[in-house]
Design an enzyme around this catalytic site. Sequence first.
Site, mmCIF file in Angstrom:
data_model
loop_
_atom_site.group_PDB
_atom_site.id
_atom_site.type_symbol
_atom_site.label_atom_id
_atom_site.label_comp_id
_atom_site.label_asym_id
_atom_site.label_seq_id
_atom_site.Cartn_x
_atom_site.Cartn_y
_atom_site.Cartn_z
ATOM 1 N N ARG A 19 36.244 -30.372 9.373
ATOM 2 C CA ARG A 19 36.824 -30.612 10.695
ATOM 3 C C ARG A 19 37.283 -32.054 10.842
ATOM 4 N NH1 ARG A 19 33.898 -26.360 13.812
ATOM 5 N NH2 ARG A 19 34.930 -26.107 15.811
ATOM 6 N N LYS A 66 39.550 -18.119 14.202
ATOM 7 C CA LYS A 66 39.100 -18.398 12.827
ATOM 8 C C LYS A 66 37.924 -17.487 12.448
ATOM 9 C CE LYS A 66 38.122 -22.688 13.701
ATOM 10 N NZ LYS A 66 38.484 -22.699 15.137
ATOM 11 N N ARG A 115 29.105 -18.695 25.563
ATOM 12 C CA ARG A 115 28.596 -19.886 24.862
ATOM 13 C C ARG A 115 28.641 -21.088 25.796
ATOM 14 N NH1 ARG A 115 31.638 -20.197 19.105
ATOM 15 N NH2 ARG A 115 31.705 -22.371 19.723
ATOM 16 N N ARG A 124 35.633 -15.105 25.829
ATOM 17 C CA ARG A 124 34.797 -14.892 24.638
ATOM 18 C C ARG A 124 33.349 -14.611 25.050
ATOM 19 N NH1 ARG A 124 34.948 -18.798 19.503
ATOM 20 N NH2 ARG A 124 34.513 -20.472 20.967
ATOM 21 N N ARG A 181 36.969 -30.102 23.762
ATOM 22 C CA ARG A 181 37.020 -29.615 22.379
ATOM 23 C C ARG A 181 38.459 -29.597 21.870
ATOM 24 N NH1 ARG A 181 34.086 -24.108 22.377
ATOM 25 N NH2 ARG A 181 34.207 -24.304 20.122
HETATM 26 P P1 ADP Z 1 37.254 -19.455 16.618
HETATM 27 O O1 ADP Z 1 36.304 -18.993 15.541
HETATM 28 O O2 ADP Z 1 38.535 -20.001 16.076
HETATM 29 O O3 ADP Z 1 36.608 -20.385 17.614
HETATM 30 P P2 ADP Z 1 37.053 -16.683 17.608
HETATM 31 O O4 ADP Z 1 37.308 -15.884 16.358
HETATM 32 O O5 ADP Z 1 35.645 -16.748 18.098
HETATM 33 O O6 ADP Z 1 37.689 -18.172 17.473
HETATM 34 O O7 ADP Z 1 38.029 -16.096 18.742
HETATM 35 C C1 ADP Z 1 38.012 -16.655 20.072
HETATM 36 C C2 ADP Z 1 38.106 -15.514 21.096
HETATM 37 O O8 ADP Z 1 39.401 -14.935 21.035
HETATM 38 C C3 ADP Z 1 37.109 -14.375 20.861
HETATM 39 O O9 ADP Z 1 36.675 -13.873 22.111
HETATM 40 C C4 ADP Z 1 37.932 -13.331 20.084
HETATM 41 O O10 ADP Z 1 37.462 -12.011 20.310
HETATM 42 C C5 ADP Z 1 39.329 -13.550 20.662
HETATM 43 N N1 ADP Z 1 40.403 -13.355 19.675
HETATM 44 C C6 ADP Z 1 40.407 -13.682 18.350
HETATM 45 N N2 ADP Z 1 41.590 -13.371 17.762
HETATM 46 C C7 ADP Z 1 42.378 -12.856 18.750
HETATM 47 C C8 ADP Z 1 43.733 -12.353 18.806
HETATM 48 N N3 ADP Z 1 44.511 -12.327 17.727
HETATM 49 N N4 ADP Z 1 44.184 -11.901 20.022
HETATM 50 C C9 ADP Z 1 43.397 -11.943 21.117
HETATM 51 N N5 ADP Z 1 42.135 -12.400 21.147
HETATM 52 C C10 ADP Z 1 41.619 -12.848 19.983
HETATM 53 P P1 AMP Z 2 32.521 -23.506 16.226
HETATM 54 O O1 AMP Z 2 31.549 -22.385 16.304
HETATM 55 O O2 AMP Z 2 33.182 -23.626 14.892
HETATM 56 O O3 AMP Z 2 33.504 -23.516 17.371
HETATM 57 O O4 AMP Z 2 31.648 -24.865 16.374
HETATM 58 C C1 AMP Z 2 30.928 -25.137 17.558
HETATM 59 C C2 AMP Z 2 30.569 -26.614 17.607
HETATM 60 O O5 AMP Z 2 29.713 -26.956 16.486
HETATM 61 C C3 AMP Z 2 31.731 -27.600 17.516
HETATM 62 O O6 AMP Z 2 32.381 -27.825 18.772
HETATM 63 C C4 AMP Z 2 31.020 -28.862 16.996
HETATM 64 O O7 AMP Z 2 30.298 -29.510 18.016
HETATM 65 C C5 AMP Z 2 30.001 -28.273 16.012
HETATM 66 N N1 AMP Z 2 30.547 -28.172 14.643
HETATM 67 C C6 AMP Z 2 30.783 -27.029 13.942
HETATM 68 N N2 AMP Z 2 31.286 -27.306 12.731
HETATM 69 C C7 AMP Z 2 31.397 -28.671 12.660
HETATM 70 C C8 AMP Z 2 31.881 -29.580 11.677
HETATM 71 N N3 AMP Z 2 32.364 -29.158 10.505
HETATM 72 N N4 AMP Z 2 31.837 -30.908 11.971
HETATM 73 C C9 AMP Z 2 31.360 -31.354 13.138
HETATM 74 N N5 AMP Z 2 30.903 -30.553 14.118
HETATM 75 C C10 AMP Z 2 30.921 -29.222 13.884
#
Ligand code: ADP
Ligand code: AMP
Length: 214
Positions: A88, A13, A160, A127, A171
Amino acid sequence: MKIIMLGAPGAGKGTQAKMIAAKYDIPHISTGDIFRANIKNGTELGAKAKEYMDKGLLVPDELVVDLVIDRFKEPDCEKGYVLDGFPRTIPQAEALDKALTAIGESVDYAINVEVPDDNIINRMGGRRACVGCGATYHIVYSPTKVEGKCDTCGGDLIIRDDDKPETVKNRLSVYHEQTQPLIDYYTNKGIIAEVDGTVDMKDVFNAIVGILGE
Ligand code: ADP
Ligand code: AMP
């Protein structure tokens, strides 16, 4: 253009939201980034949020909703925004609808980035996040030029806290229980768009541009 990114944690995302923000010149609003910035700055909100985040749980709705609705009032949101990680829960989605309806607006697209759980575990393990600017990388799929250093600001890369395997499993179950129902919620509103998140990031983005338009 008002866009919501849906999908499991690690579905990509944030990766896609950053590209959308750059192409359509709208701000990328990530609640996870907002909480992480608060934790880094030692705020009271950050301390409260960390208790939940470290366990892989959602931060309570009352700590999230006002923060996002207030953010929309900033001038950079005039042309819209891409929301990443919000809503969420169904109550968050309802609060968002209520706030937008009150000003005669609504969400245009809810983009669901689909990735099966098995791929997610693999993605989260690789990541890496920059401590300086928050940029996200992957050790295999999106590596930095110099190992362990951010391409943008040169900051150190870290894993992270909530990307540890035990927390990722929590999660994912929280996602299936509390966030996945939003897919039906936005399907019923007729604004859902599904994209395959398992393909290369550029191909995911091309699919999204196909939906949003050039
Ligand atoms: P989210 O915001 O949904 O938690 P991220 O954008 O941080 O996810 O992506 C999670 C991990 O996967 C990161 O390390 C990112 O670089 C990698 N990633 C994102 N999109 C892709 C893809 N299409 N193919 C492979 N790896 C990806
Ligand atoms: P993210 O970076 O989107 O993966 O969010 C990391 C963490 O932040 C999540 O696992 C939740 O603990 C918290 N968080 C982020 N956005 C929300 C939301 N909209 N509602 C509740 N918790 C959130």
